[in-house]
Design a protein around this motif. Structure first.
Motif, PDB file in Angstrom:
ATOM      1  N   ALA A  76      63.910 148.414  39.276  1.00 30.84           N
ATOM      2  CA  ALA A  76      65.214 148.878  39.145  1.00 30.84           C
ATOM      3  C   ALA A  76      65.057 150.489  39.373  1.00 30.84           C
ATOM      4  CB  ALA A  76      65.729 148.607  38.001  1.00 30.84           C
ATOM      5  N   ASP A  77      64.014 151.106  38.982  1.00 32.70           N
ATOM      6  CA  ASP A  77      63.895 152.734  39.246  1.00 32.70           C
ATOM      7  C   ASP A  77      63.561 153.182  40.650  1.00 32.70           C
ATOM      8  OD1 ASP A  77      64.919 152.836  36.533  1.00 32.70           O
ATOM      9  OD2 ASP A  77      62.656 153.037  35.912  1.00 32.70           O
ATOM     10  N   PHE A  78      62.973 151.975  41.769  1.00 36.02           N
ATOM     11  CA  PHE A  78      62.693 152.465  42.741  1.00 36.02           C
ATOM     12  C   PHE A  78      63.890 152.320  43.850  1.00 36.02           C
ATOM     13  CE2 PHE A  78      58.768 150.333  41.291  1.00 36.02           C
ATOM     14  CZ  PHE A  78      58.085 151.528  40.740  1.00 36.02           C
ATOM     15  N   PRO A  79      64.243 153.425  44.598  1.00 33.50           N
ATOM     16  CA  PRO A  79      65.532 153.412  45.340  1.00 33.50           C
ATOM     17  C   PRO A  79      65.251 152.541  46.338  1.00 33.50           C
ATOM     18  CG  PRO A  79      64.226 155.551  45.469  1.00 33.50           C
ATOM     19  CD  PRO A  79      63.644 154.825  44.496  1.00 33.50           C
ATOM     20  N   SER A  80      65.984 151.812  47.151  1.00 28.55           N
ATOM     21  CA  SER A  80      65.835 151.166  48.375  1.00 28.55           C
ATOM     22  C   SER A  80      65.627 152.155  49.494  1.00 28.55           C
ATOM     23  CB  SER A  80      67.257 150.358  48.459  1.00 28.55           C
ATOM     24  OG  SER A  80      67.416 149.389  47.690  1.00 28.55           O
ATOM     25  N   PRO A  81      64.785 151.809  50.325  1.00 31.21           N
ATOM     26  CA  PRO A  81      64.345 152.545  51.442  1.00 31.21           C
ATOM     27  C   PRO A  81      65.928 152.810  52.549  1.00 31.21           C
ATOM     28  CG  PRO A  81      63.381 150.433  51.873  1.00 31.21           C
ATOM     29  CD  PRO A  81      64.015 150.627  50.492  1.00 31.21           C
ATOM     30  N   THR A  82      65.864 153.986  52.798  1.00 32.87           N
ATOM     31  CA  THR A  82      66.935 154.407  53.788  1.00 32.87           C
ATOM     32  C   THR A  82      66.758 153.664  55.289  1.00 32.87           C
ATOM     33  OG1 THR A  82      65.995 156.500  54.610  1.00 32.87           O
ATOM     34  CG2 THR A  82      67.290 156.621  52.624  1.00 32.87           C
ATOM     35  N   LEU A  83      67.850 153.611  56.042  1.00 29.72           N
ATOM     36  CA  LEU A  83      67.707 153.099  57.314  1.00 29.72           C
ATOM     37  C   LEU A  83      66.736 153.849  58.181  1.00 29.72           C
ATOM     38  CD1 LEU A  83      68.629 151.085  59.379  1.00 29.72           C
ATOM     39  CD2 LEU A  83      70.482 152.488  60.027  1.00 29.72           C
ATOM     40  N   GLU A  84      66.789 155.138  58.076  1.00 29.73           N
ATOM     41  CA  GLU A  84      65.911 155.990  58.774  1.00 29.73           C
ATOM     42  C   GLU A  84      64.512 155.427  58.335  1.00 29.73           C
ATOM     43  OE1 GLU A  84      68.661 157.148  57.178  1.00 29.73           O
ATOM     44  OE2 GLU A  84      69.639 157.687  59.038  1.00 29.73           O
ATOM     45  N   GLU A  85      64.174 155.463  56.844  1.00 33.78           N
ATOM     46  CA  GLU A  85      62.778 155.157  56.504  1.00 33.78           C
ATOM     47  C   GLU A  85      62.318 153.861  57.169  1.00 33.78           C
ATOM     48  OE1 GLU A  85      62.838 157.603  52.428  1.00 33.78           O
ATOM     49  OE2 GLU A  85      63.699 155.716  52.445  1.00 33.78           O
ATOM     50  N   ARG A  86      63.191 152.840  57.081  1.00 29.45           N
ATOM     51  CA  ARG A  86      62.673 151.412  57.735  1.00 29.45           C
ATOM     52  C   ARG A  86      62.460 151.618  58.949  1.00 29.45           C
ATOM     53  NH1 ARG A  86      67.689 148.403  55.720  1.00 29.45           N
ATOM     54  NH2 ARG A  86      66.878 146.686  57.194  1.00 29.45           N
ATOM     55  N   VAL A  87      63.246 152.167  59.775  1.00 32.28           N
ATOM     56  CA  VAL A  87      63.076 152.535  61.257  1.00 32.28           C
ATOM     57  C   VAL A  87      61.707 153.123  61.416  1.00 32.28           C
ATOM     58  CG1 VAL A  87      63.821 153.445  63.338  1.00 32.28           C
ATOM     59  CG2 VAL A  87      65.499 152.160  61.934  1.00 32.28           C
ATOM     60  N   ALA A  88      61.503 153.856  60.763  1.00 29.93           N
ATOM     61  CA  ALA A  88      60.285 154.965  61.133  1.00 29.93           C
ATOM     62  C   ALA A  88      58.943 153.886  60.677  1.00 29.93           C
ATOM     63  CB  ALA A  88      60.098 156.198  60.055  1.00 29.93           C
ATOM     64  N   VAL A  89      59.117 153.130  59.670  1.00 33.23           N
ATOM     65  CA  VAL A  89      58.061 152.173  59.516  1.00 33.23           C
ATOM     66  C   VAL A  89      57.766 151.375  60.781  1.00 33.23           C
ATOM     67  CG1 VAL A  89      57.135 150.317  58.047  1.00 33.23           C
ATOM     68  CG2 VAL A  89      58.259 152.531  57.097  1.00 33.23           C
ATOM     69  N   LEU A  90      58.932 150.750  61.051  1.00 33.49           N
ATOM     70  CA  LEU A  90      58.865 149.722  62.180  1.00 33.49           C
ATOM     71  C   LEU A  90      58.225 150.223  63.433  1.00 33.49           C
ATOM     72  CD1 LEU A  90      62.250 147.839  61.618  1.00 33.49           C
ATOM     73  CD2 LEU A  90      59.839 146.835  61.387  1.00 33.49           C
ATOM     74  N   GLU A  91      58.677 151.677  64.013  1.00 34.22           N
ATOM     75  CA  GLU A  91      58.279 152.391  64.920  1.00 34.22           C
ATOM     76  C   GLU A  91      56.776 152.527  65.052  1.00 34.22           C
ATOM     77  OE1 GLU A  91      60.601 155.695  64.807  1.00 34.22           O
ATOM     78  OE2 GLU A  91      62.114 154.791  66.334  1.00 34.22           O
ATOM     79  N   SER A  92      56.482 153.009  63.620  1.00 39.67           N
ATOM     80  CA  SER A  92      54.831 153.205  63.376  1.00 39.67           C
ATOM     81  C   SER A  92      54.024 152.018  63.637  1.00 39.67           C
ATOM     82  CB  SER A  92      54.637 153.691  61.799  1.00 39.67           C
ATOM     83  OG  SER A  92      53.512 153.988  61.733  1.00 39.67           O
ATOM     84  N   ALA A  93      54.480 150.880  63.045  1.00 32.72           N
ATOM     85  CA  ALA A  93      53.782 149.572  63.176  1.00 32.72           C
ATOM     86  C   ALA A  93      53.995 149.271  64.758  1.00 32.72           C
ATOM     87  CB  ALA A  93      54.473 148.464  62.420  1.00 32.72           C
ATOM     88  N   ILE A  94      54.955 149.301  65.431  1.00 33.19           N
ATOM     89  CA  ILE A  94      55.004 149.079  66.913  1.00 33.19           C
ATOM     90  C   ILE A  94      53.876 149.942  67.714  1.00 33.19           C
ATOM     91  CG2 ILE A  94      56.298 149.064  68.917  1.00 33.19           C
ATOM     92  CD1 ILE A  94      58.722 148.228  67.181  1.00 33.19           C
ATOM     93  N   ALA A  95      54.106 151.356  67.420  1.00 37.05           N
ATOM     94  CA  ALA A  95      53.113 152.204  67.976  1.00 37.05           C
ATOM     95  C   ALA A  95      51.670 151.683  67.712  1.00 37.05           C
ATOM     96  CB  ALA A  95      53.332 153.682  67.553  1.00 37.05           C
ATOM     97  N   GLU A  96      51.359 151.307  66.540  1.00 36.32           N
ATOM     98  CA  GLU A  96      49.995 151.069  66.189  1.00 36.32           C
ATOM     99  C   GLU A  96      49.469 149.711  66.969  1.00 36.32           C
ATOM    100  OE1 GLU A  96      47.206 149.750  62.362  1.00 36.32           O
ATOM    101  OE2 GLU A  96      49.070 151.184  61.896  1.00 36.32           O
ATOM    102  N   VAL A  97      50.453 148.747  66.830  1.00 39.71           N
ATOM    103  CA  VAL A  97      49.983 147.428  67.841  1.00 39.71           C
ATOM    104  C   VAL A  97      50.146 147.645  69.107  1.00 39.71           C
ATOM    105  CG1 VAL A  97      51.073 145.131  68.439  1.00 39.71           C
ATOM    106  CG2 VAL A  97      51.290 145.870  65.960  1.00 39.71           C
ATOM    107  N   THR A  98      50.790 148.502  70.093  1.00 43.25           N
ATOM    108  CA  THR A  98      50.643 148.732  71.331  1.00 43.25           C
ATOM    109  C   THR A  98      49.497 149.648  71.638  1.00 43.25           C
ATOM    110  OG1 THR A  98      52.138 150.583  71.117  1.00 43.25           O
ATOM    111  CG2 THR A  98      53.036 148.530  71.747  1.00 43.25           C
ATOM    112  N   SER A  99      49.192 150.583  70.597  1.00 39.32           N
ATOM    113  CA  SER A  99      47.839 151.315  71.179  1.00 39.32           C
ATOM    114  C   SER A  99      46.628 150.849  70.914  1.00 39.32           C
ATOM    115  CB  SER A  99      48.077 152.723  70.264  1.00 39.32           C
ATOM    116  OG  SER A  99      47.808 152.218  68.852  1.00 39.32           O
ATOM    117  N   ASN A 100      46.501 149.671  69.798  1.00 39.00           N
ATOM    118  CA  ASN A 100      45.307 149.019  69.760  1.00 39.00           C
ATOM    119  C   ASN A 100      45.219 147.553  70.620  1.00 39.00           C
ATOM    120  OD1 ASN A 100      44.473 150.640  67.571  1.00 39.00           O
ATOM    121  ND2 ASN A 100      45.426 149.526  66.162  1.00 39.00           N
ATOM    122  N   GLY A 101      46.211 147.246  71.441  1.00 36.37           N
ATOM    123  CA  GLY A 101      46.384 146.361  72.338  1.00 36.37           C
ATOM    124  C   GLY A 101      45.892 144.963  72.047  1.00 36.37           C
TER     125      GLY A 101
END
Length: 101
Positions: A76-101
Motif C-alpha cells: 500500500a505504501d508503494f506508489p503506482s508507476p506513472t505513465l512516463e515510468e511505464r513507457v520508459a521501462v517498455l522502451e528500455s526493454a525494446i531497445a535491449e531486445v533489438t540491440s541483442n538481436g
C-alpha cells in the motif's frame, strides 16, 4: 500509520466510489489501549482502540481485497508507476531486445 478509534474498527473498510473503484482502509494489529490526556493539570485516561492503518484506492472487489489483504497491506505504501515510468521501462526493454538481436 498508527490510528486511534473510540470503538473497535473493522479490519477492512471498503467504500465503493461512483467510478467503479473503491477507497479501502486496511487495518492490522487492532488492539484496545489506554490513552492519557491532560486537562487543567489533571490526567484523564481514556480507553481507545489502536490499529496500523493503510489506505488504497483500487478497482478490486471487496472479496478480492479480503483474499489479498496481506499483500495489499505490504504494498500500500508503494506508489503506482506513472505513465512516463511505464513507457520508459517498455522502451528500455525494446531497445535491449533489438540491440541483442
Amino acid at each position: 500509520m498508527k490510528v486511534y478509534y473510540d470503538s473497535q474498527p473493522e479490519k477492512i473498510l471498503y467504500q465503493p466510489l461512483p467510478d467503479g473503484t473503491a477507497n479501502v482502509y486496511l487495518r492490522k494489529n487492532i488492539a484496545q489501549a489506554e490513552r492519557s490526556t491532560f486537562n487543567q493539570d489533571k490526567e484523564e485516561k481514556q480507553t481507545v482502540w489502536t490499529a496500523d492503518e493503510k489506505n488504497i484506492q483500487t478497482a478490486l472487489s471487496k472479496d478480492d481485497v479480503e483474499a489479498n489483504f496481506d499483500q495489499l497491506f505490504l504494498t500500500a505504501d508503494f506508489p503506482s508507476p506513472t505513465l512516463e515510468e511505464r513507457v520508459a521501462v517498455l522502451e528500455s526493454a525494446i531497445a535491449e531486445v533489438t540491440s541483442n538481436g
